[in-house]
Design an enzyme around this catalytic site. Structure first.
Site, PDB file in Angstrom:
ATOM      1  N   ARG A 267      87.316 -57.496 -17.593  1.00  0.00           N
ATOM      2  CA  ARG A 267      88.117 -56.806 -16.564  1.00  0.00           C
ATOM      3  C   ARG A 267      89.605 -57.149 -16.597  1.00  0.00           C
ATOM      4  NH1 ARG A 267      85.420 -57.732 -11.075  1.00  0.00           N
ATOM      5  NH2 ARG A 267      84.286 -59.408 -12.100  1.00  0.00           N
TER       6      ARG A 267
ATOM      7  N   ARG B  35     146.460 -65.126 -31.330  1.00  0.00           N
ATOM      8  CA  ARG B  35     146.476 -63.777 -30.759  1.00  0.00           C
ATOM      9  C   ARG B  35     147.827 -63.180 -31.128  1.00  0.00           C
ATOM     10  NH1 ARG B  35     147.155 -66.502 -24.859  1.00  0.00           N
ATOM     11  NH2 ARG B  35     149.420 -66.499 -24.833  1.00  0.00           N
TER      12      ARG B  35
ATOM     13  N   LYS C 167      90.360 -64.542 -21.253  1.00  0.00           N
ATOM     14  CA  LYS C 167      90.690 -64.642 -19.822  1.00  0.00           C
ATOM     15  C   LYS C 167      91.294 -65.995 -19.452  1.00  0.00           C
ATOM     16  CE  LYS C 167      87.491 -64.924 -16.385  1.00  0.00           C
ATOM     17  NZ  LYS C 167      86.552 -64.400 -15.394  1.00  0.00           N
TER      18      LYS C 167
ATOM     19  N   TYR D 235     129.240 -67.433 -22.762  1.00  0.00           N
ATOM     20  CA  TYR D 235     128.070 -67.853 -23.537  1.00  0.00           C
ATOM     21  C   TYR D 235     128.428 -69.075 -24.376  1.00  0.00           C
ATOM     22  CZ  TYR D 235     124.579 -68.202 -27.147  1.00  0.00           C
ATOM     23  OH  TYR D 235     123.611 -68.700 -27.994  1.00  0.00           O
TER      24      TYR D 235
ATOM     25  N   SER E 271     140.812 -68.472 -20.989  1.00  0.00           N
ATOM     26  CA  SER E 271     139.884 -67.358 -20.776  1.00  0.00           C
ATOM     27  C   SER E 271     139.847 -66.401 -21.960  1.00  0.00           C
ATOM     28  CB  SER E 271     140.312 -66.562 -19.535  1.00  0.00           C
ATOM     29  OG  SER E 271     140.212 -67.395 -18.413  1.00  0.00           O
TER      30      SER E 271
ATOM     31  N   GLN F  52      79.096 -70.988 -27.951  1.00  0.00           N
ATOM     32  CA  GLN F  52      77.969 -70.208 -27.427  1.00  0.00           C
ATOM     33  C   GLN F  52      78.023 -68.858 -28.142  1.00  0.00           C
ATOM     34  OE1 GLN F  52      78.270 -68.875 -23.338  1.00  0.00           O
ATOM     35  NE2 GLN F  52      76.063 -68.861 -23.039  1.00  0.00           N
TER      36      GLN F  52
HETATM   37  C1  UD1 Z   1      78.748 -67.738 -10.870  1.00  0.00           C
HETATM   38  C2  UD1 Z   1      77.453 -68.186 -10.192  1.00  0.00           C
HETATM   39  C3  UD1 Z   1      77.483 -67.815  -8.713  1.00  0.00           C
HETATM   40  C4  UD1 Z   1      78.713 -68.441  -8.062  1.00  0.00           C
HETATM   41  C5  UD1 Z   1      79.944 -67.956  -8.799  1.00  0.00           C
HETATM   42  C6  UD1 Z   1      81.210 -68.623  -8.276  1.00  0.00           C
HETATM   43  C7  UD1 Z   1      75.729 -68.070 -11.889  1.00  0.00           C
HETATM   44  C8  UD1 Z   1      74.543 -67.369 -12.373  1.00  0.00           C
HETATM   45  N1  UD1 Z   1      76.327 -67.564 -10.831  1.00  0.00           N
HETATM   46  O1  UD1 Z   1      78.763 -66.310 -10.863  1.00  0.00           O
HETATM   47  O2  UD1 Z   1      76.336 -68.299  -8.084  1.00  0.00           O
HETATM   48  O3  UD1 Z   1      78.771 -68.080  -6.695  1.00  0.00           O
HETATM   49  O4  UD1 Z   1      79.836 -68.312 -10.189  1.00  0.00           O
HETATM   50  O5  UD1 Z   1      82.303 -68.054  -8.919  1.00  0.00           O
HETATM   51  O6  UD1 Z   1      76.106 -69.074 -12.461  1.00  0.00           O
HETATM   52  N2  UD1 Z   1      80.139 -68.276 -18.848  1.00  0.00           N
HETATM   53  C9  UD1 Z   1      79.868 -68.760 -20.093  1.00  0.00           C
HETATM   54  N3  UD1 Z   1      78.810 -68.242 -20.776  1.00  0.00           N
HETATM   55  C10 UD1 Z   1      78.033 -67.252 -20.258  1.00  0.00           C
HETATM   56  C11 UD1 Z   1      78.337 -66.767 -18.968  1.00  0.00           C
HETATM   57  C12 UD1 Z   1      79.395 -67.300 -18.293  1.00  0.00           C
HETATM   58  O7  UD1 Z   1      80.548 -69.654 -20.598  1.00  0.00           O
HETATM   59  O8  UD1 Z   1      77.102 -66.841 -20.938  1.00  0.00           O
HETATM   60  C13 UD1 Z   1      81.286 -68.842 -18.105  1.00  0.00           C
HETATM   61  C14 UD1 Z   1      82.367 -67.842 -17.793  1.00  0.00           C
HETATM   62  O9  UD1 Z   1      83.382 -67.854 -18.779  1.00  0.00           O
HETATM   63  C15 UD1 Z   1      82.911 -68.331 -16.463  1.00  0.00           C
HETATM   64  C16 UD1 Z   1      81.716 -69.038 -15.825  1.00  0.00           C
HETATM   65  O10 UD1 Z   1      80.813 -69.299 -16.861  1.00  0.00           O
HETATM   66  O11 UD1 Z   1      83.965 -69.258 -16.628  1.00  0.00           O
HETATM   67  C17 UD1 Z   1      81.069 -68.223 -14.707  1.00  0.00           C
HETATM   68  O12 UD1 Z   1      80.531 -67.055 -15.217  1.00  0.00           O
HETATM   69  P1  UD1 Z   1      80.575 -65.688 -14.416  1.00  0.00           P
HETATM   70  O13 UD1 Z   1      79.892 -64.669 -15.205  1.00  0.00           O
HETATM   71  O14 UD1 Z   1      81.973 -65.406 -13.971  1.00  0.00           O
HETATM   72  O15 UD1 Z   1      79.670 -66.040 -13.151  1.00  0.00           O
HETATM   73  P2  UD1 Z   1      79.854 -65.456 -11.689  1.00  0.00           P
HETATM   74  O16 UD1 Z   1      79.399 -64.056 -11.689  1.00  0.00           O
HETATM   75  O17 UD1 Z   1      81.195 -65.737 -11.194  1.00  0.00           O
HETATM   76 MG    MG Z   2      83.176 -65.476 -12.096  1.00  0.00          MG
END
Ligand code: UD1
Ligand code: MG
Length: 447
Positions: free
Chosen positions: A20, A426, A27, A352, A391, A76
């Site tokens: 997004r 000058r 990000k 400058y 100047s 990952q």
């Molecule tokens: C997560 C929590 C939610 C909490 C919220 C707070 C879970 C399932 N949910 O949701 O309960 O209220 O945070 O902001 O954990 N990431 C990875 N690998 C992945 C997925 C995510 O590294 O496979 C990282 C993302 O880069 C991010 C973080 O984990 O920094 C959170 O992931 P995101 O998908 O944003 O979780 P939320 O929907 O915010």
């Molecule tokens: Mg999040």
């Protein structure tokens, strides 16, 4: 706490795509106060003095990998969820004991105090799992924390999986958690993806802990600290929060900001005491401002060191490599780059000065330009002590104006000027007596 700092392992999850943001940059690499978001998280993580920090990232995120070095990286391959991300980190973690603190790369606002209090309280609870919650003004989108009669977290339910009654709960998970390394290793393996999103959720852990007869501790922090950024709009909100903190710190340390909301700091700006900052001033990275300096309105300053009692602006631009010695003055519409201005020297208007060294008590007149670039190379201008540059002078580098030299206004100076000499370059003024009057009369006759 059985865990000393050397038993603390911090994992930062940052493999999410951040779709997004609509960006080619990962990000977590978007800057806040000039430092990538994940840089703020690493800074706070470091303040807890952990044994190690491991960042989970995706193989394609080279920008994250480069920035995070020399901290450890756990890759990952596929973003299968936060639970899977922690599993990847634990696999790369050599240590078999201690506490693991999990942070998100897009959660840059947690303070050292909040995180260390959370860790301390978790340790006191003697539980093997702890979650940091917050009371959300609008819980939509967050995981809701369900408590049992013993105030243990029995479950965390994601928005997508929550019942109407659960959706009314305002105790939400921030995304920060901690746990005993050995238990987490076992428990992450038991996380499944049987939920609406088909992801391996970290939020499955409290149920798994309960199955292992282990209670789950929770603590709460101010909602403000849990803010993250998924969109540019949210990024702007985080920038405002970080700016508010930096402004607050500058004022606490003894600087006066006439209109704090219009002063923009960099994460590393260093400001002394009794500094006065007028409205609309922007500080880029690597700026140090000494005591008693006065920064006037609409100035842009980056990579500069200002010693005690210097005055800058209004409308000044100080670029990287600028050094103002004590009591030096920079006035309106003046740009300095890679230049040292000596004690008490003045560059007051429309000028400058680049790649230069100016001594003590010199005065550079309005409209002076150092011509430091020939289209290929940069050249140096050296101006001694007590030099006066009239100047509208053009100083063609490489050039030296020795101590006490004078340059006549409007000169184009291409050769070095000796000590205490006057250089004039000058055309000489000539005068035709009565010329203007006769010209006017001739024109009048014609019309
Ligand atoms: C997560 C929590 C939610 C909490 C919220 C707070 C879970 C399932 N949910 O949701 O309960 O209220 O945070 O902001 O954990 N990431 C990875 N690998 C992945 C997925 C995510 O590294 O496979 C990282 C993302 O880069 C991010 C973080 O984990 O920094 C959170 O992931 P995101 O998908 O944003 O979780 P939320 O929907 O915010
Ligand atoms: Mg999040």
């Amino acid at each position: 706490m059985t865990n000393t700092h050397k038993d603390l392992h911090i994992v930062i999850l940052a493999a999410g795509k951040g779709t997004r943001m609509k960006s080619e940059i990962s990000k977590v690499m978007h800057p806040l106060a000039g430092l990538p978001m994940i840089g703020h998280v690493i800074k706070t993580a470091n303040s807890l003095k952990p044994h190690c920090i491991t960042v989970v990232t995706a193989p394609a995120q080279d920008d994250v990998k480069d920035f995070v070095a020399p901290h450890k990286i756990a890759l990952q391959d596929k973003q299968l969820g936060t639970g899977h991300a922690l599993k990847c980190a634990l696999e790369s973690l050599k240590s078999k004991t201690g506490t693991c603190l999990v942070l998100y790369g897009d959660g840059p606002l947690y303070t050292k105090t909040t995180l260390s209090t959370f860790l301390k309280n978790y340790a006191k609870s003697k539980n093997k799992l702890g979650f940091l919650g917050m009371i959300a003004a609008n819980p939509t989108g967050y995981g809701r924390m369900i408590l049992d009669n013993n105030q243990s977290v029995s479950a965390i339910v994601e928005e997508k999986d929550a019942s109407a009654a659960q959706k009314k709960i305002d105790l939400c998970w921030t995304g920060v958690m901690c746990g005993d390394v050995a238990s987490l290793r076992k428990w992450v393996g038991a996380i499944d993806n049987k939920n609406k999103a088909g992801e391996y959720y970290l939020t499955a852990l409290p149920v798994i802990a309960a199955k292992n007869k282990s209670a789950t501790f929770y603590d709460v922090c101010p909602e403000d600290e849990s803010l993250g950024a998924n969109t540019r709009g949210e990024l702007a909100r985080l920038e405002q929060k970080i700016q508010e903190r930096l402004r607050g710190t500058a004022m606490e340390n003894g600087a006066t900001l006439l209109d704090p909301a219009t002063t923009y700091f960099s994460h590393d700006t260093k400001i002394g005491k009794d500094v006065l900052i007028e409205p609309n001033v922007f500080f880029g990275p690597d700026v140090t401002i000494g005591d008693h300096c006065h920064i006037k309105a609409f100035s842009h300053i980056e990579g500069a060191t200002l010693k005690k009692a210097t005055v800058v602006g209004p409308f000044a631009r100080l670029r990287p490599g600028t050094m103002l010695e004590e009591g030096a003055k920079i006035g309106n519409f003046v740009e300095l780059k890679n230049t040292t201005l000596g004690q008490g020297s003045k560059v007051n208007h429309l000028t400058y000065v680049g790649d230069s060294k100016v001594g003590k008590g010199s005065n550079i007149g309005a409209g002076t330009i150092t011509c430091n670039y020939d289209g290929f190379d940069k050249h140096k201008t050296t101006i001694g002590d007590g030099v006066f540059v009239g100047s509208n002078s053009t100083l063609i580098a490489p050039l030296t104006l020795k101590d006490g030299a004078y340059v006549a206004a409007g000169s184009v100076i291409a050769k070095d000027v000796s000590k205490d000499a006057l250089a004039m370059a000058r055309t000489r003024q000539s005068e035709k007596a009565g010329w203007a009057k006769s010209y006017r009369e001739k024109k009048k006759k014609k019309s």
